[in-house]
Design an enzyme around this catalytic site. Sequence first.
Site, mmCIF file in Angstrom:
data_model
loop_
_atom_site.group_PDB
_atom_site.id
_atom_site.type_symbol
_atom_site.label_atom_id
_atom_site.label_comp_id
_atom_site.label_asym_id
_atom_site.label_seq_id
_atom_site.Cartn_x
_atom_site.Cartn_y
_atom_site.Cartn_z
ATOM 1 N N CYS A 130 0.795 -1.238 0.000
ATOM 2 C CA CYS A 130 0.000 0.000 0.000
ATOM 3 C C CYS A 130 0.821 1.277 0.000
ATOM 4 O O CYS A 130 0.257 2.376 -0.037
ATOM 5 C CB CYS A 130 -0.956 -0.027 1.183
ATOM 6 S SG CYS A 130 -1.901 -1.555 1.202
ATOM 7 N N HIS B 203 -2.652 8.357 6.303
ATOM 8 C CA HIS B 203 -2.890 7.051 5.692
ATOM 9 C C HIS B 203 -4.312 6.623 6.062
ATOM 10 O O HIS B 203 -5.071 6.205 5.198
ATOM 11 C CB HIS B 203 -1.842 6.052 6.189
ATOM 12 C CG HIS B 203 -1.944 4.710 5.536
ATOM 13 N ND1 HIS B 203 -1.905 4.538 4.173
ATOM 14 C CD2 HIS B 203 -2.111 3.455 6.055
ATOM 15 C CE1 HIS B 203 -2.033 3.253 3.874
ATOM 16 N NE2 HIS B 203 -2.165 2.572 4.996
ATOM 17 N N HIS C 75 -9.617 2.454 0.216
ATOM 18 C CA HIS C 75 -8.168 2.258 0.188
ATOM 19 C C HIS C 75 -7.794 1.693 -1.177
ATOM 20 O O HIS C 75 -8.108 0.552 -1.485
ATOM 21 C CB HIS C 75 -7.761 1.307 1.309
ATOM 22 C CG HIS C 75 -6.271 1.200 1.498
ATOM 23 N ND1 HIS C 75 -5.364 1.811 0.654
ATOM 24 C CD2 HIS C 75 -5.541 0.550 2.436
ATOM 25 C CE1 HIS C 75 -4.141 1.537 1.072
ATOM 26 N NE2 HIS C 75 -4.217 0.784 2.144
#
Lengths: 394, 355
Positions: free
Chosen positions: A157, A288, A323
Amino acid sequence: MKGVAVTGVGIISSIGKDLEETRHSLLKGKSGIGFPQNLKTRHNNLPVGEIALSNSELNALLKLNPKSAYTRATMLGIYAVNQLLDNTDLKNFSSDTGIISGTSVGGIDMTERYFKDFEKDPEKRKFIQAQHPGFSTEMIAEYFGLKNFVSTISTACSSSANAIMMGARMIESGKLKRVIVGGSDCLTKFTLNGFNSLMILSGNECRPFDENRNGLNLGEAAAFILLEADDCIGGKEVLGRLTGYGNANDAFHQTASSENGEGAFLAISKALKKAGISGNEVDYINAHGTGTKNNDLSESIAFRRVFGDEIPAFSSTKSFTGHTLGAAGAAEAVFSLLCIREQEIFPNLNFSTAMKETGLNPVTEVQKVKIDTVLSNSFGFGGNCTSLIFQKDE
Amino acid sequence: MSRIYINGIASISPQSEDIFETEPLKEYQDNIIPALNQDYKSMINPMLLRRMSAAVKMGLFSSKKALLDAKIDIPDSILVGTGQGCLKDTENFMVSMLNSEEGLLRPTSFIQSTHNTVGGQIALDLKCTGYNMTYTQNSASFESALLDSILQFKSETEIQNVLVGGVDETSPAFTGFQKLDGQLKQEPVRNTDLLASKTSGSIFSETSSFFILGSEESENSYAELVDVEIINSTEVQNIGKRTEQFLQTNNLSSSDIDVVILGNNGDSRYDSYYHELREKLFAGKVQLAFKHLVGENNSVSAYAFWLASKIMKEKRIPDFIKLNDLNCKEPRKILIYNQYLGKNHGLILLKNLDL
């Protein structure tokens, strides 16, 4: 001049097919989270940030050769780089332009689709090589006639945040004059089932930094930015400068973040040091903030460790997009650059109660404030933590 | 510019690390060849070992050996190149998901399927919180990691030691697919006969080679890493020109190169790139090959880097890697050139310590 100039951006995500639509969604609090339509999965009750365009629509829009092996991540990547061209006055890229893309699963959408067909159907075998992340980057490069420096980072990620960092270092070292950096990841059954098996997907819209957050939503996106050496900028508008970056490893667990947020703390600290600024110069943090119990707590603790009691305004735009895995760092870099250009902060949706451990409150309404410096965080599996700092061009 | 020294090396491949000394060449009949088994338990906790795929245990084991070789405990940065990543765990999760039609799945293979699992596990084992990066660009994966390591030394003042390597594993279905699309040879070919093969495709293998690069020369130094170049695509007739340009940026020309290590893999469709350099630019130079030893994979150029390091330090070149009859007693500059399917060309330049 400090930092590396950003002279172009392009993005596609569930909240917009171009920059203006993206900003409009961010200002109106319009999330892209819904149930999957294009992705054929048994888990169609799990909310995702899906891009409305189907593969065949993307194929037609981009006028792709149907004989070539375009995976969805590749098509989204080409779409985003086309957006980048549209948003600048460039017709095409000079041949010395490099490209570094970040992606977590590359073309695995086609592997999961054709896994059982490869044996009997020769037509499908063009997708065998396409599984690998580097292949996707090459296809994007080929579309734009880029033949020289092509590379791919895959650190889960944080992939595209790392691609942006690597691009800046290539420019600073003089190895490249221009480089397209960013990333692309599409929704796949592989990742949806993977995160579902980890039991960190929310059955509702994700609630980053909320006491009652219960997991993340997956999303898909592609975003790329153009970095250029100062002697190449000419008359182009400089959207911002990447002045700081840092990568560190949490060295704690393959998937979970440490309780003291060590990796995040180190990455942010390195980025501040590289930018030559102190924490109180940061005007906004694009966190994040996935919406999982573990990440948001660990990241909040890292904020406390870096900034003490003076934590800058922060929000997680994953409440809009979900995400988007390997693409998240680049998508959020584009949001950060928008913040700087428009002098506004985009909100963190679905937040109501601060988590009891840290009591931190993200920004929940659009704020028009002076923004010179934005910190953007991206953390991934394997303990991979990256922070980028964008600053207004002086 | 500061210099970069290769201070520790380790390799796991279908051939023994003692290949220069005592071991005879290992021969394989299959087109998919595994790496030689190692005494993994000697350096990796057996409890953790059970869950590790080949890529992770090979990567971790060769990293630790390279660190031991360089007498370094913890590097400042960890850089990994892997073209296909953690293929086996990816396949395991994929097969479970497809066979169960997205049923109840265990997360273990999924969490180990990401490309940076090797880099992450090395960091975890060494408790190394430094810079950690994973590149995956087909046959330029190791070159990408190596290029980043050069930037580490150039741009980060505190960097003294970088761990960099290339690792790739095979897995039954995914590697098997590479036979369907013609990446693998359709007929069995013995590895030692690979270079003379007149058919398309190659043989695939598992390898892991890791290195410690340092900013200071040590008693154990092998050679200097000078520069790396990545060219995504170029025509056969231009490869000589591009190679010469790369050497020029380092104030050298092809005449300065003593030894060239080429990535010939017996694929009749693409070995023309190597023939072009052999017949023209490097016609009078010592020409070496390595894929008849260890097969093809997306990070196997790291094995060539291991060979080059060993040749530099030991100042000898075994006959079984020679493509021509020339010799060089004391190679001063070695160039590695590799590509796969005519794309992702990589050039790596090393020089000996005495210069």
